[in-house]
Enzyme design. Structure first.
Site, PDB file in Angstrom:
ATOM      1  N   GLU A 105     -40.284  72.142  64.874  1.00  0.00           N
ATOM      2  CA  GLU A 105     -40.153  70.787  64.303  1.00  0.00           C
ATOM      3  C   GLU A 105     -40.685  69.682  65.205  1.00  0.00           C
ATOM      4  O   GLU A 105     -40.378  68.519  65.019  1.00  0.00           O
ATOM      5  CB  GLU A 105     -38.688  70.493  63.904  1.00  0.00           C
ATOM      6  CG  GLU A 105     -38.332  70.917  62.487  1.00  0.00           C
ATOM      7  CD  GLU A 105     -37.981  72.393  62.342  1.00  0.00           C
ATOM      8  OE1 GLU A 105     -37.823  73.075  63.377  1.00  0.00           O
ATOM      9  OE2 GLU A 105     -37.903  72.861  61.199  1.00  0.00           O
ATOM     10  N   TYR A 156     -40.102  69.327  68.545  1.00  0.00           N
ATOM     11  CA  TYR A 156     -39.267  68.958  69.688  1.00  0.00           C
ATOM     12  C   TYR A 156     -39.896  69.486  70.992  1.00  0.00           C
ATOM     13  O   TYR A 156     -40.961  70.100  70.968  1.00  0.00           O
ATOM     14  CB  TYR A 156     -37.841  69.486  69.479  1.00  0.00           C
ATOM     15  CG  TYR A 156     -37.116  68.749  68.359  1.00  0.00           C
ATOM     16  CD1 TYR A 156     -36.822  67.388  68.472  1.00  0.00           C
ATOM     17  CD2 TYR A 156     -36.749  69.390  67.183  1.00  0.00           C
ATOM     18  CE1 TYR A 156     -36.179  66.696  67.446  1.00  0.00           C
ATOM     19  CE2 TYR A 156     -36.108  68.704  66.152  1.00  0.00           C
ATOM     20  CZ  TYR A 156     -35.832  67.361  66.292  1.00  0.00           C
ATOM     21  OH  TYR A 156     -35.205  66.674  65.272  1.00  0.00           O
ATOM     22  N   ARG A 163     -36.002  79.419  67.669  1.00  0.00           N
ATOM     23  CA  ARG A 163     -36.539  78.760  66.469  1.00  0.00           C
ATOM     24  C   ARG A 163     -37.935  78.272  66.812  1.00  0.00           C
ATOM     25  O   ARG A 163     -38.121  77.305  67.559  1.00  0.00           O
ATOM     26  CB  ARG A 163     -35.651  77.601  66.039  1.00  0.00           C
ATOM     27  CG  ARG A 163     -36.135  76.964  64.734  1.00  0.00           C
ATOM     28  CD  ARG A 163     -35.095  76.028  64.160  1.00  0.00           C
ATOM     29  NE  ARG A 163     -35.638  75.258  63.073  1.00  0.00           N
ATOM     30  CZ  ARG A 163     -35.475  75.543  61.782  1.00  0.00           C
ATOM     31  NH1 ARG A 163     -34.794  76.608  61.440  1.00  0.00           N
ATOM     32  NH2 ARG A 163     -35.993  74.780  60.846  1.00  0.00           N
ATOM     33  N   HIS A 219     -41.576  66.735  62.469  1.00  0.00           N
ATOM     34  CA  HIS A 219     -40.953  65.597  61.780  1.00  0.00           C
ATOM     35  C   HIS A 219     -41.949  64.482  61.498  1.00  0.00           C
ATOM     36  O   HIS A 219     -41.729  63.670  60.622  1.00  0.00           O
ATOM     37  CB  HIS A 219     -39.772  65.066  62.587  1.00  0.00           C
ATOM     38  CG  HIS A 219     -38.593  65.992  62.558  1.00  0.00           C
ATOM     39  ND1 HIS A 219     -38.152  66.591  61.397  1.00  0.00           N
ATOM     40  CD2 HIS A 219     -37.774  66.438  63.541  1.00  0.00           C
ATOM     41  CE1 HIS A 219     -37.110  67.354  61.665  1.00  0.00           C
ATOM     42  NE2 HIS A 219     -36.871  67.289  62.961  1.00  0.00           N
ATOM     43  N   GLN A 222     -30.637  62.908  49.484  1.00  0.00           N
ATOM     44  CA  GLN A 222     -30.063  61.564  49.413  1.00  0.00           C
ATOM     45  C   GLN A 222     -28.821  61.354  50.265  1.00  0.00           C
ATOM     46  O   GLN A 222     -28.607  60.269  50.773  1.00  0.00           O
ATOM     47  CB  GLN A 222     -29.751  61.213  47.956  1.00  0.00           C
ATOM     48  CG  GLN A 222     -30.997  60.917  47.155  1.00  0.00           C
ATOM     49  CD  GLN A 222     -30.691  60.576  45.705  1.00  0.00           C
ATOM     50  OE1 GLN A 222     -29.660  60.002  45.398  1.00  0.00           O
ATOM     51  NE2 GLN A 222     -31.581  60.947  44.816  1.00  0.00           N
TER      52      GLN A 222
HETATM   53 FE1  SF4 Z   1     -28.791  67.203  50.625  1.00  0.00          FE
HETATM   54 FE2  SF4 Z   1     -26.921  67.815  48.847  1.00  0.00          FE
HETATM   55 FE3  SF4 Z   1     -29.228  66.745  48.031  1.00  0.00          FE
HETATM   56 FE4  SF4 Z   1     -29.110  69.257  48.965  1.00  0.00          FE
HETATM   57  S1  SF4 Z   1     -28.146  68.466  47.108  1.00  0.00           S
HETATM   58  S2  SF4 Z   1     -30.598  67.747  49.510  1.00  0.00           S
HETATM   59  S3  SF4 Z   1     -27.588  69.057  50.560  1.00  0.00           S
HETATM   60  S4  SF4 Z   1     -27.695  65.772  49.324  1.00  0.00           S
END
Ligand code: SF4
Length: 659
Positions: A167, A169, A217, A255, A342
């Site tokens: 990612e 880092y 990773r 990222h 979200q």
């Molecule tokens: Fe994030 Fe929940 Fe949306 Fe999945 S469903 S992307 S865990 S907010």
């Protein structure tokens, strides 16, 4: 049943009961003494959900490699706090690995209290800060810090460690020619760029002994032009195996990359071939993650030899019982992560960061505050409206043991989610509707479709939850009553025939979504294109729509979270959607929209005008019920300003939980 995922497996000396691990996620609860209990509860519940191995969010090996609210392994108090996590997980027979982390040039100076360090002084797109080039001493100290951090993790009870090397880092920065311009033994040729990671692995192996499991990773694909090549990536995987790593967890994309890797637009399991290629060159287990949100896809990938284990992260937010449901074959009962970002990723991208939760599971991260227990007294609960908020309210109230009746005036449940699901790349929303439908049935909620209850009917209940949602707002512009002016809801519900030359008024999330939906729809459907290709016929020509999105403000796409906004804008650009910002609307005429823009007075020709100018609360029954029954108004029906699904669902959950 998912046979391949249900097989036992091994990572070094660790025997695991099946193939579903939990990938690393920063929860926004770390490094804060008052949130430690919450973090323990979060992991404990996932261990109870049968995660074969939980990998924690990153713990910084040094202060310079950290971030806001992150444990630092050189701090005794932090190590003491970190000891609580394996205790919590072991209490319920789970297993847990600590992720050893160094952000390098992805650190923010104000969060770590010093100038970030990196192989070379090259600013990142993420922070726009120029890091300090690491000295020989910095490098030696960092290798030692990784080794000591691993040893401390082992000593306080972790079952394994994972080294974060993807990612973008620190260790990934050493590997890539983009960020490593050194001319000493840690830079230059590919062998020398690998050296930092290999030195770290060997130092850790010396510190923890031959038996302790080490996962690395690594980046399977940086998605950064000019970075590590596929051949180098395979050579690196082999070198890691030789250096003593027990498993490779394949990360995708830096990222700062401009390739979507975790958004809904990425096909399920879309990056598994990258992990599969690496797997073909090593004999240690390979773990994959990105967009493995449903078991049928993951099971096929394991069965077909692309992966040995899966380590999804966000799907564990959506459903704390993920592995249990996989092993028991309960696909219908799985609350699927819809990759909306979200309430998870977008919470970590704002500053100051917000604690992580989940749009489809508001309990995530707050398990102790909202234990799954029956209410002290059984009540009769009516829920009006079967959009996302109403569905959540009905399910939560039923889970608490109440008698629930759900009323919906449409013929289908889902409300705004049903509309959203029609947008290209957003069909994951159907999963949430499917899950709610299943829960309504399992919890014996009485569902009355195409029914608008009267106040008298509702006053027979003990509690009424009003979740009637929102209706599109009609802005005050002359001409909105003309016949070619329609709302986004009419378009997405298929109630109107769509024109060819379209002006969209409003450039928030809905305006952008509708524009994309209509632009995509102007091409032949995928199955028609496939048929033409099979017959060796030229692909049917697109009948492109001319779409102009008109924004009052100087930006567009506001209301879409940071992790996804750039993907939506990139897609709009690809589809040739025109956006005009800083618009003053004069009037809508039968031929189009008269506006004043920074270019002066402009006439935007359109045979259809679509209103995407926000929403207002649906007229509710709340007033009529006052004094007759306990009424709770939730979501957009309560306050339509800035309403989004996360807020609507969360409010509904909290209200229903308290009944
Ligand atoms: Fe994030 Fe929940 Fe949306 Fe999945 S469903 S992307 S865990 S907010």
């Amino acid at each position: 049943r998912y046979r391949a995922l249900s097989q036992p497996g091994r990572i070094g000396s660790l025997t695991l009961p099946h193939r579903v691990l939990m990938g690393s996620m920063h929860m926004g609860l770390e490094g804060q003494p008052d949130k430690l209990g919450q973090l323990c509860d979060f992991y404990r519940e996932r261990a109870e959900g049968m995660a074969a191995l939980i990998i924690t969010g990153g713990a910084a090996v040094t202060q310079a490699g950290g971030a806001d609210h992150m444990y630092v392994l050189t701090e005794d108090a932090d190590v003491e706090a970190l000891a609580s996590l394996p205790q919590a997980v072991h209490e319920v027979n789970g297993k847990i690995a600590l992720q050893l982390f160094h952000s390098g040039r992805y650190a923010f100076a104000d969060e770590i209290g010093m100038q970030p360090v990196a192989p070379s002084p090259i600013a990142s797109r993420l922070t726009r800060e120029v890091p300090r080039e690491m000295t020989d001493e910095d490098i030696a100290d960092t290798i030692l810090a990784f080794a000591q951090g691993a040893r401390r993790a082992m000593d306080v009870g972790y079952d394994a460690v994972e080294i974060m090397g993807s990612e973008g880092y620190l260790l990934n920065q050493f590997l890539s020619p983009l960020t490593n311009h050194r001319e000493d033994e840690y830079g230059g040729s590919f062998e020398r760029r690998m050296r930092m990671s290999l030195d770290v692995v060997q130092a850790i192996r010396r510190a923890v002994g031959a038996q302790y499991p080490i996962i690395f990773r690594m980046s399977g694909l940086d998605c950064m032009p000019g970075s590590t090549t596929p051949e180098e990536t395979i050579a690196f995987a082999k070198a890691l195996q030789e250096a003593g790593v027990d498993a490779l967890n394949i990360g995708i994309g830096w990222h700062e990359a401009r390739v979507p890797t975790v958004q809904q637009i990425v096909p399920r399991g879309g990056f598994a071939t990258i992990a599969g290629t690496i797997r073909g060159h090593v004999s240690i287990p390979v773990i994959g993650a990105n967009r493995l949100n449903v078991p049928e896809v993951a099971d096929a990938l394991v069965a077909d030899g692309y992966l040995d284990f899966i380590a999804p992260a966000r799907p564990w937010l959506a459903d704390s019982q993920l592995a249990r449901k996989v092993v028991e074959g309960d696909r219908a009962g799985l609350n699927v992560c819809i990759a909306c970002n979200q309430s998870c990723l977008d919470h970590t991208l704002v500053r100051p960061h917000l604690p992580v939760s989940c749009l489809v599971n508001p309990r995530a991260g707050q398990e102790a505050s909202w234990p799954v227990v029956e209410a002290p007294a059984k009540r009769r609960v009516a829920v009006v409206g079967a959009g996302p908020a109403g569905l959540q309210a009905a399910v939560t109230a039923a889970q608490r043991g109440h008698d629930v009746v759900l009323f919906e005036r449409e013929a289908e449940i889902g409300g705004q989610f049903r509309m959203a699901a029609r947008i290209p790349g957003k069909d994951e929303f159907y999963e949430t509707i499917r899950y709610f439908r299943e829960m309504l049935e399992r919890l014996s909620v009485t569902v009355k479709m195409q029914t608008e209850p009267t106040p008298d009917e509702l006053s027979m209940f003990d509690h009424v939850v009003i979740a009637q949602g929102v209706v599109p707002r009609v802005p005050e512009i002359r001409g909105t009553d003309l016949p070619h002016v329609v709302t986004y809801a009419q378009v997405l519900n298929g109630e109107v025939q769509v024109g060819r030359q379209i002006a969209i008024i409003g450039a928030g999330g809905i305006g952008c979504d509708v524009a994309t939906f209509l632009a995509e729809g102007s091409h032949a459907p995928a199955d028609v294109q496939a048929f033409f290709a099979l017959q060796s016929l030229p692909t049917p020509p697109a009948m492109p729509r001319e779409i102009t999105v008109l924004a009052r403000s100087d930006r567009y796409g506001h209301g879409i979270g940071r992790s996804t906004r750039w993907v939506v804008k990139q897609e709009m650009n690809r589809l040739g959607i025109r956006v005009v910002t800083n618009v003053d609307f004069r009037e809508i005429t039968p031929e189009g929209v008269r506006i004043t823009s920074p270019d002066g007075d402009v006439f935007v020709k359109a045979d259809q005008v679509i209103l995407c100018a926000g929403q207002e609360a649906h007229e509710t029954l709340a007033e009529a019920l006052k004094g007759k029954v306990a009424v709770h108004v939730v979501g957009g029906a309560r306050d339509s300003r800035g309403i989004n699904a996360a807020r609507a669902i969360r409010e509904a959950f909290e209200v229903a939980y308290q009944i």
